[in-house]
Design a protein around this motif. Sequence first.
Motif, PDB file in Angstrom:
ATOM      1  N   THR A 137     -66.905  67.137  58.956  1.00 26.84           N
ATOM      2  CA  THR A 137     -68.426  66.834  58.966  1.00 26.84           C
ATOM      3  C   THR A 137     -68.436  65.293  59.406  1.00 26.84           C
ATOM      4  OG1 THR A 137     -69.178  68.236  57.568  1.00 26.84           O
ATOM      5  CG2 THR A 137     -70.554  66.661  57.841  1.00 26.84           C
ATOM      6  N   ASP A 138     -67.867  64.366  58.780  1.00 31.21           N
ATOM      7  CA  ASP A 138     -67.801  63.038  58.920  1.00 31.21           C
ATOM      8  C   ASP A 138     -67.402  62.678  60.334  1.00 31.21           C
ATOM      9  OD1 ASP A 138     -68.942  62.575  56.748  1.00 31.21           O
ATOM     10  OD2 ASP A 138     -67.183  62.003  55.628  1.00 31.21           O
ATOM     11  N   ILE A 139     -66.312  63.140  60.817  1.00 34.89           N
ATOM     12  CA  ILE A 139     -65.660  62.777  62.121  1.00 34.89           C
ATOM     13  C   ILE A 139     -66.823  63.082  63.285  1.00 34.89           C
ATOM     14  CG2 ILE A 139     -63.882  63.500  63.871  1.00 34.89           C
ATOM     15  CD1 ILE A 139     -62.094  63.790  61.242  1.00 34.89           C
ATOM     16  N   GLU A 140     -67.085  64.475  63.316  1.00 36.70           N
ATOM     17  CA  GLU A 140     -68.353  64.877  64.163  1.00 36.70           C
ATOM     18  C   GLU A 140     -69.347  64.149  64.207  1.00 36.70           C
ATOM     19  OE1 GLU A 140     -68.765  69.168  63.256  1.00 36.70           O
ATOM     20  OE2 GLU A 140     -67.146  69.612  64.731  1.00 36.70           O
ATOM     21  N   LYS A 141     -69.659  63.581  62.984  1.00 38.61           N
ATOM     22  CA  LYS A 141     -70.979  62.757  62.888  1.00 38.61           C
ATOM     23  C   LYS A 141     -70.631  61.556  63.739  1.00 38.61           C
ATOM     24  CE  LYS A 141     -72.781  62.383  58.912  1.00 38.61           C
ATOM     25  NZ  LYS A 141     -72.629  62.076  57.500  1.00 38.61           N
ATOM     26  N   ILE A 142     -69.704  60.631  63.446  1.00 41.83           N
ATOM     27  CA  ILE A 142     -69.140  59.512  64.544  1.00 41.83           C
ATOM     28  C   ILE A 142     -69.049  59.997  65.850  1.00 41.83           C
ATOM     29  CG2 ILE A 142     -67.317  57.933  64.476  1.00 41.83           C
ATOM     30  CD1 ILE A 142     -66.891  58.124  61.493  1.00 41.83           C
ATOM     31  N   LEU A 143     -68.223  61.117  66.355  1.00 43.19           N
ATOM     32  CA  LEU A 143     -68.318  61.339  67.377  1.00 43.19           C
ATOM     33  C   LEU A 143     -69.370  61.765  68.362  1.00 43.19           C
ATOM     34  CD1 LEU A 143     -64.850  63.917  67.385  1.00 43.19           C
ATOM     35  CD2 LEU A 143     -64.984  61.408  68.156  1.00 43.19           C
ATOM     36  N   ASN A 144     -70.375  62.172  67.579  1.00 44.06           N
ATOM     37  CA  ASN A 144     -71.715  62.449  68.315  1.00 44.06           C
ATOM     38  C   ASN A 144     -72.787  61.167  68.380  1.00 44.06           C
ATOM     39  OD1 ASN A 144     -71.739  65.199  68.941  1.00 44.06           O
ATOM     40  ND2 ASN A 144     -71.657  65.638  66.620  1.00 44.06           N
ATOM     41  N   ILE A 145     -72.183  60.270  67.681  1.00 40.99           N
ATOM     42  CA  ILE A 145     -73.178  59.096  67.812  1.00 40.99           C
ATOM     43  C   ILE A 145     -73.481  58.530  69.133  1.00 40.99           C
ATOM     44  CG2 ILE A 145     -73.234  56.526  67.213  1.00 40.99           C
ATOM     45  CD1 ILE A 145     -72.085  57.309  64.379  1.00 40.99           C
ATOM     46  N   PRO A 146     -72.616  58.228  70.058  1.00 39.82           N
ATOM     47  CA  PRO A 146     -72.932  57.970  71.503  1.00 39.82           C
ATOM     48  C   PRO A 146     -74.056  58.923  72.074  1.00 39.82           C
ATOM     49  CG  PRO A 146     -70.789  57.565  71.279  1.00 39.82           C
ATOM     50  CD  PRO A 146     -71.462  58.506  69.802  1.00 39.82           C
ATOM     51  N   GLY A 147     -73.843  60.262  71.809  1.00 34.77           N
ATOM     52  CA  GLY A 147     -74.979  61.340  72.459  1.00 34.77           C
ATOM     53  C   GLY A 147     -76.157  61.058  71.939  1.00 34.77           C
ATOM     54  N   THR A 148     -76.299  60.946  70.281  1.00 36.20           N
ATOM     55  CA  THR A 148     -77.462  60.695  70.003  1.00 36.20           C
ATOM     56  C   THR A 148     -78.253  59.572  70.328  1.00 36.20           C
ATOM     57  OG1 THR A 148     -76.557  61.716  68.010  1.00 36.20           O
ATOM     58  CG2 THR A 148     -78.619  60.585  67.574  1.00 36.20           C
ATOM     59  N   ILE A 149     -77.649  58.316  70.526  1.00 36.31           N
ATOM     60  CA  ILE A 149     -78.157  57.046  70.994  1.00 36.31           C
ATOM     61  C   ILE A 149     -78.559  57.103  72.360  1.00 36.31           C
ATOM     62  CG2 ILE A 149     -77.623  54.605  71.514  1.00 36.31           C
ATOM     63  CD1 ILE A 149     -76.073  54.547  68.879  1.00 36.31           C
ATOM     64  N   SER A 150     -77.870  57.631  73.067  1.00 39.37           N
ATOM     65  CA  SER A 150     -78.007  57.893  74.429  1.00 39.37           C
ATOM     66  C   SER A 150     -79.422  58.673  74.814  1.00 39.37           C
ATOM     67  CB  SER A 150     -76.797  58.617  75.272  1.00 39.37           C
ATOM     68  OG  SER A 150     -77.447  58.773  76.694  1.00 39.37           O
ATOM     69  N   LYS A 151     -79.144  59.591  73.965  1.00 39.31           N
ATOM     70  CA  LYS A 151     -80.460  60.593  74.099  1.00 39.31           C
ATOM     71  C   LYS A 151     -82.003  59.810  73.574  1.00 39.31           C
ATOM     72  CE  LYS A 151     -82.207  65.342  73.041  1.00 39.31           C
ATOM     73  NZ  LYS A 151     -81.658  66.646  72.140  1.00 39.31           N
ATOM     74  N   PHE A 173     -55.107  68.067  66.002  1.00 43.10           N
ATOM     75  CA  PHE A 173     -56.581  68.936  66.232  1.00 43.10           C
ATOM     76  C   PHE A 173     -57.622  67.862  66.585  1.00 43.10           C
ATOM     77  CE2 PHE A 173     -60.233  71.564  64.809  1.00 43.10           C
ATOM     78  CZ  PHE A 173     -59.688  72.803  65.364  1.00 43.10           C
ATOM     79  N   MET A 174     -57.528  66.563  66.719  1.00 44.14           N
ATOM     80  CA  MET A 174     -58.632  65.678  66.985  1.00 44.14           C
ATOM     81  C   MET A 174     -59.307  65.966  68.437  1.00 44.14           C
ATOM     82  SD  MET A 174     -60.203  63.018  65.580  1.00 44.14           S
ATOM     83  CE  MET A 174     -61.095  61.655  65.898  1.00 44.14           C
ATOM     84  N   ILE A 175     -58.613  66.526  69.178  1.00 45.89           N
ATOM     85  CA  ILE A 175     -58.997  66.535  70.600  1.00 45.89           C
ATOM     86  C   ILE A 175     -59.981  67.849  70.758  1.00 45.89           C
ATOM     87  CG2 ILE A 175     -57.063  65.564  72.009  1.00 45.89           C
ATOM     88  CD1 ILE A 175     -56.093  68.223  72.530  1.00 45.89           C
ATOM     89  N   ASN A 176     -59.847  68.723  69.799  1.00 46.61           N
ATOM     90  CA  ASN A 176     -60.926  69.799  69.562  1.00 46.61           C
ATOM     91  C   ASN A 176     -62.154  69.475  69.230  1.00 46.61           C
ATOM     92  OD1 ASN A 176     -59.239  72.684  69.895  1.00 46.61           O
ATOM     93  ND2 ASN A 176     -57.814  71.140  68.637  1.00 46.61           N
ATOM     94  N   TRP A 177     -62.166  68.601  68.272  1.00 44.56           N
ATOM     95  CA  TRP A 177     -63.430  67.915  67.559  1.00 44.56           C
ATOM     96  C   TRP A 177     -63.971  66.824  68.829  1.00 44.56           C
ATOM     97  CZ3 TRP A 177     -60.605  66.163  62.675  1.00 44.56           C
ATOM     98  CH2 TRP A 177     -60.499  67.187  61.760  1.00 44.56           C
ATOM     99  N   MET A 178     -63.417  66.319  69.439  1.00 44.86           N
ATOM    100  CA  MET A 178     -63.713  65.383  70.558  1.00 44.86           C
ATOM    101  C   MET A 178     -64.443  66.349  71.787  1.00 44.86           C
ATOM    102  SD  MET A 178     -60.729  62.262  71.289  1.00 44.86           S
ATOM    103  CE  MET A 178     -60.901  61.007  70.368  1.00 44.86           C
ATOM    104  N   ARG A 179     -63.701  67.135  72.077  1.00 43.25           N
ATOM    105  CA  ARG A 179     -64.046  68.064  73.221  1.00 43.25           C
ATOM    106  C   ARG A 179     -65.541  68.821  72.804  1.00 43.25           C
ATOM    107  NH1 ARG A 179     -63.134  70.965  78.093  1.00 43.25           N
ATOM    108  NH2 ARG A 179     -65.321  71.667  78.536  1.00 43.25           N
ATOM    109  N   SER A 180     -65.607  69.331  71.376  1.00 38.33           N
ATOM    110  CA  SER A 180     -66.827  70.201  71.275  1.00 38.33           C
ATOM    111  C   SER A 180     -67.992  69.016  70.804  1.00 38.33           C
ATOM    112  CB  SER A 180     -66.516  70.382  69.428  1.00 38.33           C
ATOM    113  OG  SER A 180     -67.719  71.128  69.025  1.00 38.33           O
TER     114      SER A 180
END
Length: 379
Positions: A137-151, A173-180
């Motif tokens: 949950t925390d990792i995905e939250k951080i990975l999604n920040i650029p998309g949220t700010i951009s939008k 497994f990190m690349i799975n979270w990144m791709r998602s």
Amino acid sequence: MQREKNPFKFGKIVTGNNFCNRKQELKEVKQYISDGYSVWLYSPRRYGKSSLIKKAFSELENIKLVYLDLYNISSIDDFCRKYSSMLASELFDWTDDIKVLTKKMTRYFQNLYPKISFDETGSPSFSLEAKQISSMTDIEKILNIPGTISKEKKQQICIAFDEFQEIERIDPFMINWMRSAFQTQDNVSYIFLGSKQSLMRNIFSSTNSPFYEFAIKMDIKPISYNDLFGFIKSKFVEQEMHVSDKTIDGILQVSECHPHFTQYFASVVFNCIRDGENQEADNFRELWLNKIINGQSVIFQNIFDQLSNNQRRVFILLAILDEKDELFSEKTRAKYKLPASSSINTILKALIKKDLIHKADKSYKINNPVFKAWLKQIK
């Protein structure tokens, strides 16, 4: 009398007039970024990938740019903290009132306890106070920040990950979270830089990888002989020192136009000439090259000692074969008592995995021209 300053820079990202050519690659990568495409880029270490991306970033406008080197990152927790710090530094407006900025940080980094601190000079810094960052949950939250700010801000963003092959060491497994996360970010593009050929290919070319066909492959090749020749000549001229065409040609023959090693060799040659060595002497190339080899021979010997007998033979052969010689030919195998072609392929893959060689088109090249020169001496 003031001593001439050595003008050659190596071992770090080069900028300004120390950046040599790369006009086509620079144009290409800037266009990819402007168009919002993600790119993966492999080349051997010290080929100028990082300098190229930094140069491109410095020339782009109206795009938020983030750069993170993964080489020294030790864990998922370490990645999350350093990546978050870079995102905070580059994507947030630090001219905002501190209360406004803190409120924004808290919203984006929810439950990770973002903290803004100030040093004794008043310069701010960002950190996350969460004890351990490891949950999905925390990792995905951080990975999604650029998309949220951009939008939210309708802002184009490009993020470069240097030494990206290290992501599998950090966590497979990190690349799975990144791709998602990355595939949902419409106005965010990514640049993936890597220096280990087999690992980068596995990440981006294997059909089993989450990043298969996620990014466009971009090649970076040696800078042309003529461009480097002119670059070396101009650097000597800047210091009002003479360098002969023969000397420059010798540098480029040994460096094989590898950007880092060209500057490294040129710096050693510069020192030799500055110290009074005669560059017209027949043994001048041998003199400066031995200065370089002697400083690294113990390292090379240790690496060489860890290779199998067949790996040693093939490694040496790659150093001494002419371009026109075919490694897999019956003639070459018989002359050098090599094993069957299938065994040679296995050896080459092992040497690539050890980061000693790389495949360039249809041939195999030794990554380090100093190592190559050392191999020629011990053959």
